[in-house]
Design a protein around this motif. Structure first.
Motif, PDB file in Angstrom:
ATOM      1  N   VAL B 144       0.844  -1.197   0.000  1.00 26.64           N
ATOM      2  CA  VAL B 144       0.000   0.000   0.000  1.00 26.64           C
ATOM      3  C   VAL B 144       0.877   1.244   0.000  1.00 26.64           C
ATOM      4  O   VAL B 144       2.085   1.168   0.212  1.00 26.64           O
ATOM      5  CB  VAL B 144      -0.896   0.086   1.258  1.00 26.64           C
ATOM      6  N   LEU B 145       0.214   2.369  -0.246  1.00 26.19           N
ATOM      7  CA  LEU B 145       0.874   3.658  -0.051  1.00 26.19           C
ATOM      8  C   LEU B 145       0.390   4.214   1.279  1.00 26.19           C
ATOM      9  O   LEU B 145      -0.812   4.387   1.484  1.00 26.19           O
ATOM     10  CB  LEU B 145       0.515   4.631  -1.184  1.00 26.19           C
ATOM     11  N   ILE B 146       1.317   4.448   2.203  1.00 23.21           N
ATOM     12  CA  ILE B 146       0.920   5.084   3.453  1.00 23.21           C
ATOM     13  C   ILE B 146       1.231   6.570   3.299  1.00 23.21           C
ATOM     14  O   ILE B 146       2.262   6.929   2.735  1.00 23.21           O
ATOM     15  CB  ILE B 146       1.639   4.474   4.670  1.00 23.21           C
ATOM     16  N   TYR B 147       0.309   7.442   3.748  1.00 25.84           N
ATOM     17  CA  TYR B 147       0.554   8.874   3.543  1.00 25.84           C
ATOM     18  C   TYR B 147       0.033   9.677   4.718  1.00 25.84           C
ATOM     19  O   TYR B 147      -0.767   9.193   5.523  1.00 25.84           O
ATOM     20  CB  TYR B 147      -0.090   9.340   2.230  1.00 25.84           C
ATOM     21  N   ALA B 153      -3.794  15.620  -0.005  1.00 28.08           N
ATOM     22  CA  ALA B 153      -5.248  15.515  -0.030  1.00 28.08           C
ATOM     23  C   ALA B 153      -5.660  14.237  -0.749  1.00 28.08           C
ATOM     24  O   ALA B 153      -4.915  13.735  -1.597  1.00 28.08           O
ATOM     25  CB  ALA B 153      -5.849  16.730  -0.730  1.00 28.08           C
ATOM     26  N   GLU B 154      -6.837  13.727  -0.400  1.00 26.13           N
ATOM     27  CA  GLU B 154      -7.266  12.449  -0.951  1.00 26.13           C
ATOM     28  C   GLU B 154      -7.341  12.474  -2.478  1.00 26.13           C
ATOM     29  O   GLU B 154      -7.018  11.484  -3.125  1.00 26.13           O
ATOM     30  CB  GLU B 154      -8.627  12.083  -0.354  1.00 26.13           C
ATOM     31  N   ASP B 155      -7.781  13.611  -3.049  1.00 28.26           N
ATOM     32  CA  ASP B 155      -7.938  13.634  -4.509  1.00 28.26           C
ATOM     33  C   ASP B 155      -6.603  13.769  -5.256  1.00 28.26           C
ATOM     34  O   ASP B 155      -6.546  13.640  -6.458  1.00 28.26           O
ATOM     35  CB  ASP B 155      -8.928  14.732  -4.938  1.00 28.26           C
ATOM     36  N   GLU B 156      -5.546  14.033  -4.504  1.00 28.61           N
ATOM     37  CA  GLU B 156      -4.226  14.105  -5.152  1.00 28.61           C
ATOM     38  C   GLU B 156      -3.574  12.738  -5.306  1.00 28.61           C
ATOM     39  O   GLU B 156      -2.592  12.579  -6.009  1.00 28.61           O
ATOM     40  CB  GLU B 156      -3.261  14.938  -4.282  1.00 28.61           C
ATOM     41  N   LEU B 157      -4.091  11.739  -4.563  1.00 28.48           N
ATOM     42  CA  LEU B 157      -3.412  10.443  -4.472  1.00 28.48           C
ATOM     43  C   LEU B 157      -3.285   9.774  -5.844  1.00 28.48           C
ATOM     44  O   LEU B 157      -4.186   9.849  -6.665  1.00 28.48           O
ATOM     45  CB  LEU B 157      -4.178   9.527  -3.510  1.00 28.48           C
ATOM     46  N   PRO B 158      -2.163   9.108  -6.075  1.00 31.51           N
ATOM     47  CA  PRO B 158      -1.928   8.474  -7.370  1.00 31.51           C
ATOM     48  C   PRO B 158      -2.803   7.237  -7.547  1.00 31.51           C
ATOM     49  O   PRO B 158      -3.056   6.511  -6.590  1.00 31.51           O
ATOM     50  CB  PRO B 158      -0.455   8.070  -7.297  1.00 31.51           C
ATOM     51  N   ASN B 166       6.411  10.333 -11.767  1.00 34.85           N
ATOM     52  CA  ASN B 166       6.139  11.657 -12.347  1.00 34.85           C
ATOM     53  C   ASN B 166       6.782  12.742 -11.499  1.00 34.85           C
ATOM     54  O   ASN B 166       7.008  12.552 -10.302  1.00 34.85           O
ATOM     55  CB  ASN B 166       4.630  11.923 -12.409  1.00 34.85           C
ATOM     56  N   GLU B 167       7.000  13.862 -12.138  1.00 35.18           N
ATOM     57  CA  GLU B 167       7.715  14.941 -11.470  1.00 35.18           C
ATOM     58  C   GLU B 167       7.073  15.371 -10.154  1.00 35.18           C
ATOM     59  O   GLU B 167       7.754  15.610  -9.168  1.00 35.18           O
ATOM     60  CB  GLU B 167       7.773  16.142 -12.418  1.00 35.18           C
ATOM     61  N   GLU B 168       5.718  15.377 -10.142  1.00 35.66           N
ATOM     62  CA  GLU B 168       5.048  15.892  -8.939  1.00 35.66           C
ATOM     63  C   GLU B 168       5.328  15.031  -7.694  1.00 35.66           C
ATOM     64  O   GLU B 168       5.212  15.500  -6.582  1.00 35.66           O
ATOM     65  CB  GLU B 168       3.539  16.013  -9.169  1.00 35.66           C
ATOM     66  N   TRP B 169       5.714  13.767  -7.896  1.00 32.62           N
ATOM     67  CA  TRP B 169       5.939  12.895  -6.741  1.00 32.62           C
ATOM     68  C   TRP B 169       7.416  12.712  -6.413  1.00 32.62           C
ATOM     69  O   TRP B 169       7.769  12.041  -5.442  1.00 32.62           O
ATOM     70  CB  TRP B 169       5.296  11.523  -6.971  1.00 32.62           C
ATOM     71  N   GLU B 170       8.282  13.292  -7.221  1.00 32.42           N
ATOM     72  CA  GLU B 170       9.712  13.064  -7.043  1.00 32.42           C
ATOM     73  C   GLU B 170      10.182  13.367  -5.617  1.00 32.42           C
ATOM     74  O   GLU B 170       9.928  14.427  -5.069  1.00 32.42           O
ATOM     75  CB  GLU B 170      10.481  13.939  -8.039  1.00 32.42           C
TER      76      GLU B 170
END
Lengths: 495, 350
Positions: B144-147, B153-158, B166-170
């Motif tokens: 899983v991804l723990i965050y 925010a929930e709607d940002e989750l991959p 992707n660059e936004e998660w680097e």
């Protein structure tokens, strides 16, 4: 000498396994992309930590044995106890206190404050045995206290300090707990990486052999540096109380420095354990705590006795003889100390499982575990014994022999009393290091045997920190007992 | 063959040192060992790479129900595997319980495990046991991804684990490259999309914060030191339990990638029998117990892992096991694991 054979167990095991791995596996392991950097990082960390430990350890030993410092026994205790704090507990505490702290400097700091007692203990023992007459003569000839310190005292304690420094350096080689938590990739971490990745333990052992080679280079360097006659023997057997230097106006500064040191080495881990206890909801079972305490006590106690029994002849031998054989003997004993505990554990498993006689009687029993501790901790005892023996004048033995005393009597009435502080310091070092030993314990212990360290591991592994805290605290508290006994000697001495 | 002779010679020499050492200090305690050997005849000897806190309660229940004693040796999974490989056929162990399939595979590849009973194997879906029947899964754990909901925010989750490069998660999502579950997950990436794509993903994660194990990732997300990380699903439960709060109030949250994504791979902890131990009645009884409803329910309730036999409810608050199925990979394929390991190293992650 049994000690030499014991010390050779891991080396022979590694040679065997590495030979078995074959050329291509060796080439593959040694060609690992980060290996060169890891070697450089390890040497840099070991160098920095060792230098820092030398300065701090000699300073604390000198303050305790040669100045009019108050509360000397307490200071001696606080300068010895950090060794009882497992480095992974120390590193964990620092991470908790300073989130995000990682890399070289914090690793160097944590390892320094945890290992300077390696220098403090033998140097304090050496000072308590060395005749202050030389220092007094130097002072009476008009040399100031500082010049006397550098020209006379330092030379007297040099063998003890070098032995301690070597332990610091090799400990940094073998440490996994602190550097893994603080994210500083050393050679030992590469060994673990090789092992954890795909459970390839042959690859890991090939790397461990490479670490042995690296250790030999360090030992050769120490040998070369040690070559010119470094040891200063005292000429009188009666140890008089030293004249203690007044600290004078420097006193507040000295106390401040000691307080800072105690906070860094003991305060931070102590604070962290307190937080584990207060923040968590898991609890430790008192019966289990006492059981583990008792087990740790007798295993570490037996390890101290066995190690001392093994190293006393070697320590006396290398202190008395010069020449390549004595020098090689001495250094062989150190090799095992640079290896991660898990390699030592596996080498003994291999030895025990392949010899029917040992397997049937000793496999997964307390004696084999104690023997494992001895193999791992031999240099701790030997360094201290040798340093002490090197200070004792051989003429005394010769005089006794000329008066008709036999070898047993000479040993009992001359050698043993003269080296006793070294033997005691060595035993204490072994005792408190065995208390916190984990990887070899896990591999060699009888099934179901729980020490304070294995309990600490069990609970921290499932994040039950509150249940783990009493075990970590007890490792330190129980280790304090032999140190306290030792420091009373030092504290009692002198005006 | 000169090798065995040399090996014996060296071992004998070491043994002589041990004997001398034991004699020298008089710590000979051999009298109590002979008793132990006699008493252990009937006990099952288990090497456990899983923690005592999780396993011992289940074994205590087993002993209470059957009267069969279990003699357990706890260590890390890698250490237990190393011990077994070193002991070889002389091992006193009957069973090896491992944290992940890779370790079971390594011991199996050395020829130390034998095939388990067909009926027993049949209780667990094929994906979660060895193709040659030498080990069987006991529990499942999902990746899983723990965050930290305060930072993401929930709607940002991959939606997919592939988005993480992707660059936004680097540099924002932590990984534990030495962890067996992470390695199995990378193998899943390769099976799903090929080696080239997997290598690109690994390179894309070069700037990711690293931790030695899953646990520290969860701790550091909880402490606000990390934004997110790739871990197994059950760690958050043990950390929340220690903090004494319900998992919903603990802080970090779990995010499951979309169904079928390699990021949601299910790994197993499993067990295998050494030598001919599987034929021993007591050993068979323990295996049977571990793969029956009672023990499987305990796993689901106490460790929040997935039971692997049919008809036992999964852990509360977790998606059903069937929904999580990622790409089909052979968890036992060590050659595959070796390639994965090499790729992880080449990408500079380990």
């Amino acid at each position: 000498m049994p000690a030499i054979v014991a010390a050779l167990v891991p080396v022979a095991y590694l040679a065997w396994r590495t030979g078995q791995a074959g050329g291509s596996a060796i080439a593959e392991q040694l060609g690992r992309p980060r290996l060169i950097e890891a070697t450089g990082r390890t040497l840099m960390l070991a160098g920095t930590v060792t230098a820092a430990c030398l300065v701090i350890g000699i300073a604390t030993a000198f303050l305790v044995s040669r100045t009019d410092l108050r509360l000397r026994a307490a200071v001696n205790l606080s300068a010895s106890l950090p060794l009882a704090v497992p480095t992974y507990v120390a590193a964990f505490s620092w991470r908790a206190a300073f989130p995000g702290a990682e890399g070289f400097w914090i690793s160097a700091l944590v390892l320094t404050v945890s290992s300077f007692p390696y220098v403090h203990l033998p140097v304090a023992a050496a000072l308590s045995r060395s005749d202050p007459a030389l220092e007094e003569q130097s002072r009476s000839l008009g040399e100031g206290p500082w010049r006397t310190f550098f020209k006379v005292t330092l030379r007297q304690v040099a063998p003890a300090a070098v032995a301690g420094a070597l332990l610091c350096a090799l400990y940094v080689f073998s440490d996994f707990g602190a550097v893994s938590i603080l994210n500083y990739r050393t050679f030992t971490q590469e060994i673990y990486v090789a092992w954890r990745l795909g459970f390839d333990h042959t690859g890991a052992l090939v790397l461990a052999s490479a670490l042995v080679l690296l250790t030999l280079i360090v030992l050769a360097g120490e040998w070369a540096a040690a070559a010119p006659g470094r040891r200063a023997r005292r000429e009188s057997a009666s140890s008089r109380a030293p004249v203690r230097l007044p600290l004078g106006r420097g006193r507040p500064l000295v106390y401040l420095g000691l307080a800072v040191l105690a906070v860094l080495s003991l305060g931070v881990p102590g604070w962290s354990l307190a937080r584990w206890t207060l923040d968590g909801v898991s609890t430790a079972d008192p019966a289990e705590v006492w059981g583990a305490t008792w087990t740790s006590l007798y295993l570490s106690g037996a390890a101290a006795i066995l190690t001392v029994a093994l190293v006393v002849p070697v320590g006396l031998y290398v202190a008395r003889r010069r020449g390549p054989l004595a020098a090689a003997t001495e250094r062989i004993v150190y090799v095992g100390y640079a290896l991660p505990g898990v390699v030592i554990g596996l080498s003994l498993v291999f030895m025990a499982i392949n010899v029917d006689w040992v397997r049937e009687r000793f496999y997964q029993t307390a004696p084999l575990l104690v023997f494992g501790y001895a193999v791992l901790l031999l240099p701790l005892g030997m360094g201290a014994v040798k340093a002490s023996a090197a200070q004792a004048s051989p003429q005394l033995g010769q005089v006794a022999a000329s008066l008709g005393a036999g070898p047993v009597r000479r040993f009992a009435t001359i050698t043993l009393p003269l080296t006793a502080p070294g033997i005691a310091a060595g035993a204490a070092l072994v005792f408190l290091t065995a208390m916190k030993e984990l990887p070899a314990t896990l591999l060699l212990r009888p099934s179901g045997t729980e020490t304070l360290a294995t309990r600490l591991w069990t609970y921290t592994d499932v994040a039950a920190f509150s249940a783990a805290a009493p075990y970590a605290a007890l490792i330190v508290v129980v280790s304090a007992v032999p140190i306290w006994l030792l420091s009373r000697r030092i504290g009692r001495q002198g005006p | 063959m000169t090798a065995p002779i040399a090996r014996r010679g060296f071992a004998l020499l070491s043994a002589a040192a041990l004997a001398a050492a034991v004699a020298a200090c008089g710590t000979d305690q051999s009298d109590d060992t002979s008793e132990e050997t006699a008493a252990e005849d009937e006990a099952v000897v288990l090497y456990s790479g899983r923690n005592e806190e999780l396993i011992q309660p289940i074994l205590d229940d087993f002993t209470a129900a059957t009267g069969i004693e279990v003699d357990v040796r706890y260590s890390g999974t890698a250490e237990a595997a190393g011990l077994l490989l070193e002991e070889g056929e002389q091992s006193p162990a009957d069973l090896f319980l491992a944290q992940d399939a890779g370790a079971l595979g390594a011991v199996s590849k050395a020829g130390l495990l034998s095939s388990l009973d067909e009926e027993l194997l049949g209780r667990v879906p094929e994906t979660y046991r060895a193709s040659d029947g030498t080990w069987v899964g006991l529990t499942g754990r999902s990746r899983v991804l723990i965050y930290d909901p305060a930072k993401i925010a929930e709607d940002e989750l991959p939606e997919s684990v592939w988005d993480l490069t992707n660059e936004e998660w680097e540099g924002r999502v932590a990984i534990a490259p030495l962890n067996g579950s992470f390695q199995a997950f990378v193998t899943a990436l390769r099976v799903e999309s090929g080696d080239e794509a997997a290598a690109e993903w690994l390179e894309g994660m070069a700037d990711a914060p690293q931790r030695e194990k899953n646990g520290p990732i969860v701790e550091d997300v909880a402490a606000g030191e990390l934004e997110a990380g790739l871990v197994n699903h059950y760690y958050i439960y043990e950390k929340a339990a220690e903090a004494g709060v319900p998992v919903e109030e603990f802080g970090p949250a779990l995010h499951y990638f979309s169904p079928g994504d390699a990021g949601g791979l299910v790994n197993v902890s499993g067990i295998g029998a050494l030598g001919d131990a599987a034929e021993n009645e007591n050993v068979a009884a323990l295996l049977d117990y571990l793969l029956a409803a009672e023990a499987q329910t305990t796993f689901a309730e106490s460790t929040f892992e997935y039971p692997l036999i049919e008809g036992v409810a999964g852990p509360e608050g977790q998606p059903a096991l069937e929904e999580l199925v990622g790409p089909e990979i052979d968890l036992n394929d060590l050659d595959d694991l070796a390639t994965t390991v090499q790729m992880i190293q080449e990408a500079g992650l380990a």
